[in-house]
Design an enzyme around this catalytic site. Sequence first.
Site, PDB file in Angstrom:
ATOM      1  N   ILE A 100       0.880  -1.154   0.000  1.00  0.00           N
ATOM      2  CA  ILE A 100       0.000   0.000   0.000  1.00  0.00           C
ATOM      3  C   ILE A 100       0.926   1.215   0.000  1.00  0.00           C
ATOM      4  O   ILE A 100       1.852   1.302   0.805  1.00  0.00           O
ATOM      5  CB  ILE A 100      -0.944  -0.008   1.212  1.00  0.00           C
ATOM      6  CG1 ILE A 100      -1.894   1.199   1.185  1.00  0.00           C
ATOM      7  CG2 ILE A 100      -0.209  -0.078   2.526  1.00  0.00           C
ATOM      8  CD1 ILE A 100      -2.996   1.124   2.252  1.00  0.00           C
ATOM      9  N   SER A 101       0.718   2.119  -0.925  1.00  0.00           N
ATOM     10  CA  SER A 101       1.651   3.227  -1.123  1.00  0.00           C
ATOM     11  C   SER A 101       1.730   4.140   0.097  1.00  0.00           C
ATOM     12  O   SER A 101       0.786   4.259   0.878  1.00  0.00           O
ATOM     13  CB  SER A 101       1.247   4.052  -2.349  1.00  0.00           C
ATOM     14  OG  SER A 101       1.389   3.312  -3.533  1.00  0.00           O
TER      15      SER A 101
END
Length: 254
Positions: A100-101
């Site tokens: 997840i960025s």
Amino acid sequence: MLTASSVRISFIFSLKIILFFYWVFFVGEWYLIRAAQNTEDQYGSLRERMVEVQLKNRDIKNERVLEVMKVVPRHLFMPSEVRAYAYKDHPVPIGQNQTISQPYIVALMTQIANPQPEDRVLEIGTGSGYQSAVLSDLVAEVFTIEIIPSLAYRARETLSRLGYKNVTVRAGDGYAGWSEKSPFDIIFVTAAADRIPSPLVDQLAENGKLVIPVGKVGEIQSLIFATKIGGQLRKTFVTSVRFVPMTGKVQKPD
């Protein structure tokens, strides 16, 4: 031989036991609810700090983006074992060699696209579903494609459970886009490719906007913002990034 008195005593004793267990159950439930509420309050505080320190202190100025980043429960899009890192200033693994960025990158990509309430958006690389949730509160519709079926299923379930009704998740290769739902006002690609897939350009509306990391796997990549004008992309370099690779057909020569 049982007497009326002994029966009454036995009844009262049994009633006390029942009442005791009811009390334990309801008090236990109350404590669980309070504990859950306290945990959510803690996550809310962490989210506000994330917005103040990681976003506002950098270059995220779009009020709509800041507001939605303050509201979307990022931790609920992560496996429970890594939720402690949800609001840290870095990417977090979510399984299947995906991440997840970093919150800042999610906010930056969203800000440069400047989504409007009437926009229809295509996202390539659903991952956890967090970017989809952020976009959901800013646009009319989000269509998102994830090449790993288990991640697509999990993201769909999470988005549905949290009430994001304008997001449609599909498992598949994002290289081909989603032609039956095109054209799109904005296309987000959340995995790095060595080139911009031509089907995505075709499915982008005139004056539409594309955000994509471009570069080789294992190297520093370029986050590109492009606008489609006269059927052609006008590209602008935004910043250097490092994303997981886009897989599937994009890895084969055209």
